[in-house]
Design a protein around this motif. Structure first.
Motif, short mmCIF file in Angstrom:
data_model
loop_
_atom_site.label_atom_id
_atom_site.label_comp_id
_atom_site.label_asym_id
_atom_site.label_seq_id
_atom_site.Cartn_x
_atom_site.Cartn_y
_atom_site.Cartn_z
N ASP A 241 28.13 50.01 4.45
CA ASP A 241 26.93 49.46 5.08
C ASP A 241 26.15 50.55 5.80
O ASP A 241 24.91 50.59 5.74
CB ASP A 241 27.32 48.35 6.06
CG ASP A 241 27.86 47.13 5.34
OD1 ASP A 241 27.60 47.00 4.13
OD2 ASP A 241 28.58 46.33 5.98
N LYS A 245 22.35 51.75 4.95
CA LYS A 245 21.27 51.83 5.93
C LYS A 245 20.69 53.24 5.99
O LYS A 245 19.47 53.42 6.11
CB LYS A 245 21.79 51.42 7.30
CG LYS A 245 22.17 49.96 7.41
CD LYS A 245 22.71 49.65 8.81
CE LYS A 245 23.13 48.18 8.92
NZ LYS A 245 23.69 47.86 10.25
N ARG A 249 16.48 54.31 4.65
CA ARG A 249 15.53 54.65 5.72
C ARG A 249 14.18 55.06 5.14
O ARG A 249 14.11 55.72 4.09
CB ARG A 249 16.07 55.79 6.56
CG ARG A 249 17.25 55.46 7.43
CD ARG A 249 17.65 56.67 8.25
NE ARG A 249 17.90 57.81 7.39
CZ ARG A 249 18.06 59.06 7.82
NH1 ARG A 249 17.98 59.32 9.11
NH2 ARG A 249 18.29 60.04 6.97
#
Length: 459
Positions: A241, A245, A249
């Motif tokens: 995870d 992320k 970005r």
């Protein structure tokens, strides 16, 4: 010009032919052909390089022999490829099979025809290495491998180990080949967790039973010496995870993060600067406190000295040289303080034995004489122990020289006071105790010389 020379020497010259139209045009034609035959130097080429160019119509052949001219070699000319006269080896489009496959598939490739290679196996079969996936029985499954949460059934576990054997623990491919219709959805982390759980239980069982078999990604169960690998599924999910992320970005978020990092560096720099200023301020405060205490102590000492001076002004004798010398030794001016080279960068150990610059020439000469007197090597090997011992020895030598000087001064003062007493009280003598007179010959000679000098001056 030849005509001018003949006129000067008064030599007859042939008659100049008459210039006609035909002769003038013929001369122009020859000059034009001559100018046309000469090649012009290209722009950018040096004159020396242009002069080296060879021209069959103009220049002569080179004077120096070359390999081409002598017939030795081909010179700078490229040699044509010389093909061998041997027969070309034949190739054939031959079939082959990979022993790693169990479906009997036959492939073809080009292979050189030779008697040695007709019966050779597939040369890349040595790379066909598969992992040994451990197996379990129905009794072992029912006794040890059943789960309380009913997440995994025996059919699902069998399908998992079948995929592990087929694809050599490539869990990404195993998750892709997982039968979702029959066994439901399973992620890569679920497959890893169940596989390593079963492997750990099997390794414990086989370790207790004394069986060292079973590999396939599980630790060897040699009597339970090694702990089985435990897969942390929650940590793996959080890691993925976080990577997701980080990958998703935007450019604006990346710039914002970079700005935050820059601000963090500035804050840390300002924090270090404040800490440094705080330390400097504390040093100044401590120094000011020490100076204030020292000033107060000095003021109190001066007041006490004034009181004592008033009380003992008429009874205080004149200070002698002995007192000054003894006070100087008591204060701690004797000895040598060598420099400490810690934290000063790279330096030689022999620098520790170097005398400080604040030592006077008299002490240096006295130290050299003492070293010669005690027969000590003036430049010993600079090991750690020798450096410390040599520095302490020289410091003691300097202290010894100062004590000798103080002793000779004391003897001189005692002898002078004795003679002053005898001069003030005629007929009386002052006997100096033998314990106060040293037995050193050098000191005796010095005191005798000083006494003789004092007697001569008084007489």
């Amino acid at each position: 010009m030849t005509t001018d020379v003949r006129d000067i020497l008064d030599i007859e010259r042939p008659a100049t032919p008459e210039i006609t139209r035909d002769s003038f045009l013929a001369t122009k034609k020859r000059n034009f052909e001559k100018a046309k035959g000469t090649s012009k130097r290209p722009e950018g080429m040096n004159r020396e390089v242009f002069a080296l160019l060879y021209n069959d119509n103009k220049d002569a052949p080179p004077l120096l022999p070359t390999d081409t001219a002598l017939g030795i070699g081909s010179g700078y000319k490229q040699v044509k490829a010389r093909l061998g006269m041997k027969k070309v080896r034949k190739w054939e489009w031959a079939p082959f099979s990979n022993p790693a496959r169990t479906d009997g598939a036959v492939f073809h490739h080009w292979r050189r025809i030779s008697d040695e290679q007709k019966d050779m196996p597939y040369p890349f079969a040595k790379f066909n290495k598969q992992l040994e996936i451990p197996q379990y029985t129905i009794a072992e499954y029912n006794q040890h491998l059943q789960t309380n949460t009913q997440k995994w059934s025996k059919e699902q576990t069998d399908h998992l180990f079948d995929l592990a054997k087929r694809f050599d623990l490539r869990f990404i491919i195993m998750a892709d080949r997982w039968d979702r219709v029959q066994f439901g959805l399973k992620s890569v982390e679920d497959l890893k967790e169940r596989y390593y759980e079963v492997i750990g239980i099997l390794s414990k069982i086989k370790g207790q039973n004394g069986n060292n078999g079973g590999s396939g990604g599980a630790p060897a169960a040699g009597g339970g010496d090694k702990k089985p690998f435990v897969f942390d599924i929650e940590h793996e999910r959080r890691r993925k995870d976080q990577l997701k992320k980080l990958f998703e970005r935007t450019s604006q978020q990346v710039k914002e993060e970079q700005n935050l990092l820059n601000e963090l560096r500035k804050i840390e720099a300002r924090k270090k600067e404040r800490e440094r200023k705080t330390q400097d301020l504390q040093k100044l405060i401590s120094q000011a406190d020490q100076q204030g205490d020292a000033a107060t102590n000095a003021q109190n000492a001066r007041k006490y000295e004034k009181k004592l001076h008033k009380k003992k002004m008429h009874h205080q004798p004149r200070p002698s040289k002995v007192d000054s010398v003894v006070n100087a030794i008591e204060v701690g001016t004797s000895g040598i303080k060598f420099a400490d080279l810690r934290g000063s960068g790279v330096s030689l150990r022999s620098q520790k034995m170097k005398l400080p610059a604040n030592i006077g020439q008299r002490k240096v000469k006295a130290l050299e004489q003492a070293i010669q007197e005690f027969k000590v090597d003036p430049a010993p090997p600079p090991t750690e122990e020798i450096c410390n011992a040599f520095n302490e020895l020289r410091s003691d030598m300097v202290l010894l020289c100062e004590l000798r000087t103080a002793l000779s001064t004391c003897i001189y003062e005692m002898e002078s006071l004795k003679h002053q007493y005898e001069a003030a009280c005629p007929g009386k003598t002052l006997n100096i105790p033998a314990s106060l007179i040293p037995s050193t010959l050098q000191v005796k000679s010095e005191s005798t010389d000083n006494l003789a000098g004092l007697t001569n001056s008084s007489s």
